[in-house]
Design a protein around this motif. Structure first.
Motif, PDB file in Angstrom:
ATOM      1  N   ILE A 174      -0.691 -38.080  15.758  1.00  0.00           N
ATOM      2  CA  ILE A 174      -0.433 -36.696  16.158  1.00  0.00           C
ATOM      3  C   ILE A 174      -1.723 -35.882  16.101  1.00  0.00           C
ATOM      4  O   ILE A 174      -1.993 -35.060  16.981  1.00  0.00           O
ATOM      5  N   THR A 175      -2.521 -36.097  15.069  1.00  0.00           N
ATOM      6  CA  THR A 175      -3.788 -35.379  14.946  1.00  0.00           C
ATOM      7  C   THR A 175      -4.686 -35.658  16.140  1.00  0.00           C
ATOM      8  O   THR A 175      -5.311 -34.740  16.704  1.00  0.00           O
ATOM      9  N   GLU A 176      -4.769 -36.917  16.567  1.00  0.00           N
ATOM     10  CA  GLU A 176      -5.602 -37.265  17.722  1.00  0.00           C
ATOM     11  C   GLU A 176      -5.103 -36.592  19.002  1.00  0.00           C
ATOM     12  O   GLU A 176      -5.888 -36.296  19.903  1.00  0.00           O
ATOM     13  N   TRP A 177      -3.800 -36.345  19.076  1.00  0.00           N
ATOM     14  CA  TRP A 177      -3.230 -35.676  20.246  1.00  0.00           C
ATOM     15  C   TRP A 177      -3.812 -34.273  20.411  1.00  0.00           C
ATOM     16  O   TRP A 177      -3.819 -33.710  21.515  1.00  0.00           O
ATOM     17  N   ALA A 178      -4.310 -33.695  19.329  1.00  0.00           N
ATOM     18  CA  ALA A 178      -4.866 -32.343  19.376  1.00  0.00           C
ATOM     19  C   ALA A 178      -6.174 -32.279  20.169  1.00  0.00           C
ATOM     20  O   ALA A 178      -6.738 -31.194  20.329  1.00  0.00           O
ATOM     21  N   ALA A 179      -6.661 -33.390  20.682  1.00  0.00           N
ATOM     22  CA  ALA A 179      -7.775 -33.337  21.630  1.00  0.00           C
ATOM     23  C   ALA A 179      -7.380 -32.535  22.864  1.00  0.00           C
ATOM     24  O   ALA A 179      -8.252 -31.975  23.550  1.00  0.00           O
ATOM     25  N   ILE A 197     -14.565 -37.567  29.847  1.00  0.00           N
ATOM     26  CA  ILE A 197     -14.724 -38.793  29.056  1.00  0.00           C
ATOM     27  C   ILE A 197     -14.142 -38.598  27.662  1.00  0.00           C
ATOM     28  O   ILE A 197     -13.340 -39.406  27.183  1.00  0.00           O
ATOM     29  N   TRP A 198     -14.557 -37.518  27.019  1.00  0.00           N
ATOM     30  CA  TRP A 198     -14.132 -37.272  25.634  1.00  0.00           C
ATOM     31  C   TRP A 198     -12.613 -37.153  25.544  1.00  0.00           C
ATOM     32  O   TRP A 198     -11.978 -37.770  24.688  1.00  0.00           O
ATOM     33  N   PHE A 199     -12.047 -36.381  26.458  1.00  0.00           N
ATOM     34  CA  PHE A 199     -10.592 -36.174  26.450  1.00  0.00           C
ATOM     35  C   PHE A 199      -9.856 -37.488  26.670  1.00  0.00           C
ATOM     36  O   PHE A 199      -8.905 -37.816  25.947  1.00  0.00           O
ATOM     37  N   PHE A 200     -10.303 -38.272  27.630  1.00  0.00           N
ATOM     38  CA  PHE A 200      -9.669 -39.559  27.919  1.00  0.00           C
ATOM     39  C   PHE A 200      -9.696 -40.472  26.694  1.00  0.00           C
ATOM     40  O   PHE A 200      -8.684 -41.058  26.311  1.00  0.00           O
ATOM     41  N   GLU A 201     -10.861 -40.565  26.074  1.00  0.00           N
ATOM     42  CA  GLU A 201     -10.988 -41.511  24.959  1.00  0.00           C
ATOM     43  C   GLU A 201     -10.251 -41.030  23.710  1.00  0.00           C
ATOM     44  O   GLU A 201      -9.678 -41.844  22.972  1.00  0.00           O
ATOM     45  N   GLU A 202     -10.248 -39.722  23.458  1.00  0.00           N
ATOM     46  CA  GLU A 202      -9.522 -39.214  22.299  1.00  0.00           C
ATOM     47  C   GLU A 202      -8.007 -39.375  22.477  1.00  0.00           C
ATOM     48  O   GLU A 202      -7.292 -39.758  21.542  1.00  0.00           O
ATOM     49  N   GLN A 203      -7.509 -39.087  23.674  1.00  0.00           N
ATOM     50  CA  GLN A 203      -6.067 -39.271  23.911  1.00  0.00           C
ATOM     51  C   GLN A 203      -5.712 -40.766  23.865  1.00  0.00           C
ATOM     52  O   GLN A 203      -4.608 -41.134  23.477  1.00  0.00           O
ATOM     53  N   LYS A 204      -6.651 -41.607  24.235  1.00  0.00           N
ATOM     54  CA  LYS A 204      -6.445 -43.053  24.151  1.00  0.00           C
ATOM     55  C   LYS A 204      -6.295 -43.487  22.692  1.00  0.00           C
ATOM     56  O   LYS A 204      -5.511 -44.390  22.384  1.00  0.00           O
ATOM     57  N   ILE A 238      -7.782 -51.625  14.989  1.00  0.00           N
ATOM     58  CA  ILE A 238      -7.691 -50.380  15.749  1.00  0.00           C
ATOM     59  C   ILE A 238      -8.600 -49.320  15.142  1.00  0.00           C
ATOM     60  O   ILE A 238      -9.359 -48.645  15.845  1.00  0.00           O
ATOM     61  N   TYR A 239      -8.545 -49.182  13.824  1.00  0.00           N
ATOM     62  CA  TYR A 239      -9.374 -48.165  13.186  1.00  0.00           C
ATOM     63  C   TYR A 239     -10.864 -48.478  13.338  1.00  0.00           C
ATOM     64  O   TYR A 239     -11.685 -47.563  13.502  1.00  0.00           O
ATOM     65  N   ARG A 240     -11.225 -49.738  13.297  1.00  0.00           N
ATOM     66  CA  ARG A 240     -12.631 -50.084  13.507  1.00  0.00           C
ATOM     67  C   ARG A 240     -13.067 -49.724  14.929  1.00  0.00           C
ATOM     68  O   ARG A 240     -14.166 -49.195  15.133  1.00  0.00           O
ATOM     69  N   ILE A 241     -12.204 -50.021  15.890  1.00  0.00           N
ATOM     70  CA  ILE A 241     -12.536 -49.748  17.290  1.00  0.00           C
ATOM     71  C   ILE A 241     -12.684 -48.256  17.544  1.00  0.00           C
ATOM     72  O   ILE A 241     -13.663 -47.805  18.154  1.00  0.00           O
ATOM     73  N   ILE A 242     -11.726 -47.460  17.070  1.00  0.00           N
ATOM     74  CA  ILE A 242     -11.794 -46.024  17.380  1.00  0.00           C
ATOM     75  C   ILE A 242     -12.884 -45.333  16.553  1.00  0.00           C
ATOM     76  O   ILE A 242     -13.433 -44.320  16.991  1.00  0.00           O
TER      77      ILE A 242
END
Length: 284
Positions: free
Chosen positions: A44-49, A72-79, A147-151
């Motif tokens: 949910i926090t990441e959705w705040a992008a 770019i930033w918006f796409f990757e954060e929502q991803k 997942i956490y390592r990737i993001i």
């Protein structure tokens, strides 16, 4: 223009949610209810992008280059949010955030000085990179660790991109505006590198952004459990003084490179900031 180069470099390392996450390695015995719930809160926090991007586009209308980078930033954060939600959908469907829960973190941020906001988000990305690295260590389930390592690596790249725009502000805005940019970056740098001295987590999602909604005007205040972040940091992933020092050191290192000076401590950066204020042109 930085956007074409940033697009090319980030496109080259972009990960695929279907093939780069080891979904088949899931081990249900290594995921506790407590851990699963924190994944929901981070999703949910990441959705705040979404509201952050709306803020950036509004407050940087005169900067097409930076606004293009937001794609770019918006796409990757929502991803990031989507990857965490997909993890829950597959393995803990009862914890998948509802549309209402996601919608709650989308609210309007008050206008703010663009340079200060840029520096704030640079520091936020540095901090989030370290939070997610620590989260990957705390978790024992293989898929969420991956997942956490990737993001976390994405967040580091985002910090690097913001730093490029900060450098551009110092060079391309003229002597007086460049001086103002230095003051803005140093001011926020002092604040964000001093987090180990403050009781609250200094991250954009934990700062007040809408006076009319105060005190419920932080992204974290809109979550199902508003106080989860401090508990996650203090008692779960144990983001202790040692880790805070790592964040502070990273901010100071990058400020040293940006300002062509040496800042070994927050006090060094603060003295530099005060010097900039004394040198401010009359009437500026």
């Amino acid at each position: 223009m930085l956007y074409p180069e940033l697009f090319k470099s980030m496109e080259a390392v972009r990960w695929n949610m279907a093939t780069d996450i080891p979904w088949g390695d899931f081990d249900s015995s290594k995921l506790s209810d407590e851990q699963a719930y924190t994944i929901k809160m981070n999703a949910i926090t990441e959705w705040a992008a979404l509201p952050a991007t709306e803020m950036f586009l509004r407050d940087n209308r005169d900067d097409s280059d930076f606004c293009a980078f937001m794609s770019i930033w918006f796409f990757e954060e929502q991803k990031h949010s989507l990857a965490l939600i997909e993890y829950l959908r597959r393995f803990r469907p009862e914890l998948v955030p509802t549309e209402e829960e996601l919608e709650r973190v989308r609210f309007e941020f008050d206008p703010a000085p663009a340079l200060e906001t840029l520096m704030l988000h640079f520091c936020g990305e540095v901090r989030l990179n370290h939070w997610y690295r620590r989260a990957a260590e705390w978790h024992s389930e293989p898929v969420i660790k991956a997942i956490y390592r990737i993001i976390s690596q994405d967040e580091a790249r985002h910090a690097g991109a913001y730093l490029r725009y900060m450098k551009r502000a110092l060079i391309h805005h003229g002597k007086e505006l460049g001086h103002q940019a230095r003051i803005a970056f140093a001011k926020i740098g002092v604040l964000m590198a001093s987090a180990h001295r403050t009781p609250q987590a200094l991250h954009p999602t934990n700062l007040h952004v809408n006076k009319a909604m105060y005190p419920e005007d932080t992204v974290q205040s809109k979550l199902p459990t508003p106080g989860w972040l401090e508990n996650w940091l203090d008692n779960q992933i144990c983001f202790d003084h040692e880790w805070e020092i790592k964040v502070s050191s990273r901010i100071l290192h990058n400020m040293s490179l940006l300002m062509d000076s040496t800042f070994n401590t927050v006090q060094d950066l603060n003295r530099y900031r005060k010097g900039l204020l004394r040198e401010m042109p009359a009437g500026a």
